[in-house]
Design an enzyme around this catalytic site. Structure first.
Site, PDB file in Angstrom:
ATOM      1  N   ARG A   1      -9.340   0.668   9.771  1.00  0.00           N
ATOM      2  CA  ARG A   1      -8.888  -0.703  10.009  1.00  0.00           C
ATOM      3  C   ARG A   1      -9.898  -1.475  10.843  1.00  0.00           C
ATOM      4  NH1 ARG A   1      -3.098   0.322   9.482  1.00  0.00           N
ATOM      5  NH2 ARG A   1      -1.954  -1.621   9.627  1.00  0.00           N
TER       6      ARG A   1
ATOM      7  N   ARG B   1      11.789  -2.095  10.720  1.00  0.00           N
ATOM      8  CA  ARG B   1      10.739  -1.723  11.681  1.00  0.00           C
ATOM      9  C   ARG B   1      10.619  -2.774  12.783  1.00  0.00           C
ATOM     10  NH1 ARG B   1       5.559   0.038   8.043  1.00  0.00           N
ATOM     11  NH2 ARG B   1       4.521  -1.207   9.629  1.00  0.00           N
TER      12      ARG B   1
ATOM     13  N   LYS C   1       0.835  -1.214   0.000  1.00  0.00           N
ATOM     14  CA  LYS C   1       0.000   0.000   0.000  1.00  0.00           C
ATOM     15  C   LYS C   1       0.866   1.260   0.000  1.00  0.00           C
ATOM     16  CE  LYS C   1      -2.028  -1.252   3.863  1.00  0.00           C
ATOM     17  NZ  LYS C   1      -1.314  -2.531   4.146  1.00  0.00           N
TER      18      LYS C   1
ATOM     19  N   ARG D   1      11.735  -6.067   4.372  1.00  0.00           N
ATOM     20  CA  ARG D   1      11.579  -4.610   4.223  1.00  0.00           C
ATOM     21  C   ARG D   1      12.620  -3.852   5.053  1.00  0.00           C
ATOM     22  NH1 ARG D   1       5.889  -1.941   5.264  1.00  0.00           N
ATOM     23  NH2 ARG D   1       6.063  -3.092   7.195  1.00  0.00           N
TER      24      ARG D   1
ATOM     25  N   ARG E   1       0.214  -9.198  13.537  1.00  0.00           N
ATOM     26  CA  ARG E   1      -0.422  -8.214  12.637  1.00  0.00           C
ATOM     27  C   ARG E   1      -1.349  -8.907  11.637  1.00  0.00           C
ATOM     28  NH1 ARG E   1       4.651  -5.590  10.262  1.00  0.00           N
ATOM     29  NH2 ARG E   1       3.288  -4.245   9.035  1.00  0.00           N
TER      30      ARG E   1
END
Ligand code: AP5
Length: 208
Positions: free
Chosen positions: A88, A155, A13, A122, A166
């Protein structure tokens, strides 16, 4: 154009929003980025949400809704916006409906295996938020941001345990929004499993 980017963590996203904001000339509003910026600047909000983000849980609706209400009231949102990571939960979606109408809700469609691979590789630049992947989108110099040369970071919530949590939170609390927005005729499904330039083409076609 007022749109929401919906999809599991790691679906891409933020990567696609970075392209779409210039193409459509509207701001990219990522609630995750807003929280991370507050954490970095050690604001009261940042201190409140730091451990929640690290664990992969959701910040309380009341806090998140007020933050978005204030952000979309800013002048740069008059022509539209890309909301990335909000809403969300169903209460967040109901609150958003009271604040503004929407033109589209983009559902980024991708398998769980693919998002786990994306999240675990990432890396990001802590000051600009620029996103990389060690295999799929590596920086020019390993571990360094292409423009600022700063050290890239992983992160806290991209560690294995937090990723698992998550994804569970997404399935339980966020996925029901696909039906919520399908019932309102707003959902545009986009195949997010392909390379970023192809995903962006898919998005433009879905919104045309
Ligand atoms: P947030 O920052 O919104 O995290 P997220 O939704 O989990 O999404 P991500 O940023 O992890 O993934 P993305 O889909 O943007 O993928 P990206 O483009 O980076 O939220 C973080 C936390 O904040 C939440 O857990 C929660 O605690 C809190 N929060 C935020 N909003 C909230 C809300 N509304 N209510 C309550 N709490 C909230 O890409 C991922 C990787 O894949 C990158 O390495 C990238 O280079 C790579 N990649 C991207 N696209 C492709 C592609 N097409 N092919 C190959 N690799 C790709």
């Amino acid at each position: 154009m007022k749109m929401v980017f919906l999809g599991p963590p790691g679906a891409g996203k933020g990567t696609i929003a970075a392209l779409a904001k210039d193409y459509y000339g509207i701001p990219h509003i990522s609630t995750g980025d807003l929280f991370r910026s507050n954490i970095k600047n050690e604001t009261a909000l940042g201190l409140q949400v730091k451990s929640i983000l690290a664990s992969g849980g959701l910040v309380p609706d009341s806090v998140t809704i007020e933050m978005v209400r204030n952000r979309i009231a800013e002048p740069d949102c008059e022509k539209g916006f890309i909301l990335d990571g909000f809403p969300r939960t169903i209460p967040q979606a109901d609150a958003l409906a009271e604040m503004t109408g929407l033109d589209a809700v983009v559902d980024f469609q991708i398998s769980t295996e693919a998002v786990v691979a994306r999240l675990s590789g990432r890396r990001m630049c802590p000051s600009t938020g620029r996103i990389y992947h060690i295999l799929f989108n590596p920086p020019k110099v390993e571990g360094k941001d292409d423009e600022t040369g700063e050290d890239l970071i992983q992160r806290d919530d991209d560690k294995e345990e937090a990723i698992k949590h998550r994804l569970e939170v997404y399935t339980a609390q966020t996925e029901p929004l696909i039906k919520y927005y399908t019932d309102k005729g707003l959902i545009k499904g986009v195949d997010a499993s392909v390379a970023p330039d192809k995903v962006f083409e898919n998005l433009k076609k879905a919104l045309a």
